[in-house]
Design an enzyme around this catalytic site. Structure first.
Site, short mmCIF file in Angstrom:
data_model
loop_
_atom_site.label_atom_id
_atom_site.label_comp_id
_atom_site.label_asym_id
_atom_site.label_seq_id
_atom_site.Cartn_x
_atom_site.Cartn_y
_atom_site.Cartn_z
N ASP A 1 48.75 49.69 -14.80
CA ASP A 1 48.06 48.25 -15.19
C ASP A 1 47.07 48.20 -13.94
O ASP A 1 47.28 47.97 -12.82
CB ASP A 1 49.11 47.17 -14.80
CG ASP A 1 48.77 45.81 -15.14
OD1 ASP A 1 47.39 45.70 -14.95
OD2 ASP A 1 49.49 44.92 -15.10
N LYS B 1 38.16 39.83 -15.90
CA LYS B 1 38.59 39.78 -14.50
C LYS B 1 37.64 40.98 -13.82
O LYS B 1 37.67 40.97 -12.44
CB LYS B 1 40.12 40.22 -14.16
CG LYS B 1 41.00 39.44 -14.75
CD LYS B 1 42.27 39.97 -14.29
CE LYS B 1 43.45 39.31 -15.08
NZ LYS B 1 44.07 38.35 -14.60
N GLN C 1 43.94 44.30 -11.52
CA GLN C 1 43.78 43.83 -10.47
C GLN C 1 42.90 45.15 -9.54
O GLN C 1 42.85 44.85 -8.35
CB GLN C 1 44.76 43.28 -9.46
CG GLN C 1 45.49 42.09 -10.31
CD GLN C 1 44.20 40.97 -10.39
OE1 GLN C 1 43.48 40.94 -9.87
NE2 GLN C 1 44.87 39.88 -11.01
N1 PMP Z 1 48.52 42.47 -15.21
C1 PMP Z 1 48.16 41.81 -14.04
C2 PMP Z 1 48.57 42.54 -12.59
C3 PMP Z 1 47.49 40.71 -13.99
O1 PMP Z 1 46.74 40.20 -12.91
C4 PMP Z 1 47.05 40.21 -15.48
C5 PMP Z 1 46.12 39.03 -15.19
N2 PMP Z 1 46.83 37.89 -14.42
C6 PMP Z 1 47.29 40.83 -16.43
C7 PMP Z 1 48.47 42.01 -16.16
C8 PMP Z 1 47.39 40.02 -17.63
O2 PMP Z 1 46.05 40.25 -18.02
P1 PMP Z 1 45.33 39.44 -19.25
O3 PMP Z 1 45.78 38.08 -19.30
O4 PMP Z 1 43.77 39.47 -19.16
O5 PMP Z 1 45.75 40.27 -20.56
#
Ligand code: PMP
Length: 407
Positions: free
Chosen positions: A201, A227, A204
């Site tokens: 993932d 992001k 970040q």
């Molecule tokens: N994984 C992490 C580490 C995140 O910070 C986030 C968003 N806060 C997500 C997944 C989910 O991302 P999204 O809401 O854009 O699908």
């Protein structure tokens, strides 16, 4: 401020130049989503003012232009993460969508009763719940790599948990609530020694540091456009060709087929096999502008600058009595979480908001992390390339003021 081409970067972000409650906005909620530079905002308008049309289908000029622009972004994304082939880049709605795609298709193909999916103690809910759902459907078990009080994964425990039942490992590169940067290269090496694939993932990570999927040798990698200074509603799933070819389609519909009869459908090749229906064309095309923006500044420069901000903020926070940093791993980036003795994070957040400062409070979609630290939530600040030390000073002064009101 970060100066770029003789001008502060933040001048390119109109949303940063507004007041809230009559106070200049300090935007410290970048881990949730970043603001957008003029170039991206203009690209969105330009798209709808010119080549707006559906892709991959039309014989007409606009459709060809839009299709080409859509595929140009795919190439840029591939270069951005150093993917060997552009067809290994699948457009999704975002990180969550990408993880659901892999959990569902991988689970359907490879998870059976007695098998294990291994995640970590600091995953975002989006890297927990999809695996829970598929484990439930397939009779598999979800196991968790534990962490220590600093918010660092216990690598010995990881190796112990990595037995023959584990079919896939799914971990975050950087924790959105603790800021921990995980040793993912090492995790991948250890998992691969047992032929176990790894999903990263990178939600970040990609906006803060260079991510190279060939260097890491990850099998899957997911992230979100919103992001990384890009539009909302677009994300990326990178998958190794051999894996993507082995997995069944996720959703059925237009574009993901070669031919359809009522009896049988022949699926399309990569990447289209995983892109059913009309995608978010506008966002995919304009994600390219966000990537250009990052590339022009250079991720090494972004990383260096943000590290300075991060260290400066930690230093200033260390002078405030009662502040406890949650997540004290040796290697951190992006987000700083804190709690204050005698004041609830939410109350501090509300007061800071009235002073023009956008922070986030709560569990940050990582409830198990909060349970581990036995706290209801934290106050989180998170940085982007347009933030400044002056903003941190304003935040620190405002935090002190909020605490004198609350305590
Ligand atoms: N994984 C992490 C580490 C995140 O910070 C986030 C968003 N806060 C997500 C997944 C989910 O991302 P999204 O809401 O854009 O699908």
């Amino acid at each position: 401020a970060f100066i770029y081409r003789g001008e502060p970067i933040r001048n390119q972000f109109p949303a940063l130049h507004q007041s809230v409650y009559g106070k200049p906005l300090v935007y410290f909620d970048n881990a949730a989503t970043t603001q957008k530079p003029n170039a991206v905002i203009e690209a969105i308008t330009a798209y709808y003012s010119t080549i707006n049309s559906n892709i991959h289908r039309g014989v007409h000029y606009l459709s060809q232009e839009a299709t080409e622009a859509y595929e140009v972004t795919r190439n840029s994304v591939a270069a951005f993460i150093n993917a060997p082939h552009a067809y290994e880049v699948i457009f999704t709605k975002g990180t969550t969508d990408g993880i659901n795609l892999i959990a569902d298709t991988f689970g359907y193909s490879y998870l059976n009763p007695g098998d294990t999916v291994l995640i970590s103690a600091m995953e975002h809910h989006s890297n927990i719940v999809p695996w829970q759902i598929i484990c439930g459907k397939r009779g598999a078990t979800l196991k968790v790599i534990p962490m220590n009080e600093s918010g660092e994964l216990l690598m010995d425990e990881f190796e112990r948990l990595l037995d023959d039942h584990v079919k896939i490992v799914a971990v975050t590169m950087v924790s959105n609530s603790l800021g921990t940067v995980n040793p993912v290269a090492e995790i991948i090496k250890i998992a691969h020694a047992k032929n176990i694939p790894v999903l990263l993932d990178a939600a970040q990570a990609v906006q803060h540091t260079k991510v190279d999927v060939q260097d890491l040798d990850c099998d899957f990698l997911v992230f979100s456009g919103h992001k990384m200074y890009g539009p909302t509603g677009i994300g990326v799933l990178y998958g190794k060709e051999e894996w993507l070819n082995k997995l069944p389609p996720y959703q059925g519909g237009g574009d993901m087929i070669k031919s359809v009869t009522f009896e049988v459908t022949e699926y399309n090749d990569l990447p289209f096999k995983f892109e059913a229906g009309t995608p978010n064309i506008e966002a995919a095309i304009t994600l390219n502008t966000a990537i250009d923006f990052i590339n022009e500044i250079g991720l090494e420069n972004i990383e260096r600058f943000e590290r300075e901000l991060y260290q400066y903020a930690l230093k200033q926070l260390s002078f405030i009595q009662g502040v406890r940093i949650i997540g004290t791993a040796a290697h951190r980036s992006g987000a700083i979480s804190l709690v204050v003795d005698g004041a609830h994070s939410y109350d501090i957040g509300v007061l800071l908001d009235k002073m023009g400062i956008a922070v986030r409070t709560g569990h940050h979609c990582t409830q198990p992390v909060m349970d581990f630290f036995e706290i209801p939530g934290t106050l989180r600040i998170s940085f982007a390339v347009y933030n400044t030390k002056e903003e941190i000073d304003v935040f620190i002064t405002s935090l002190k003021r909020a605490l004198t009101i609350l305590i």
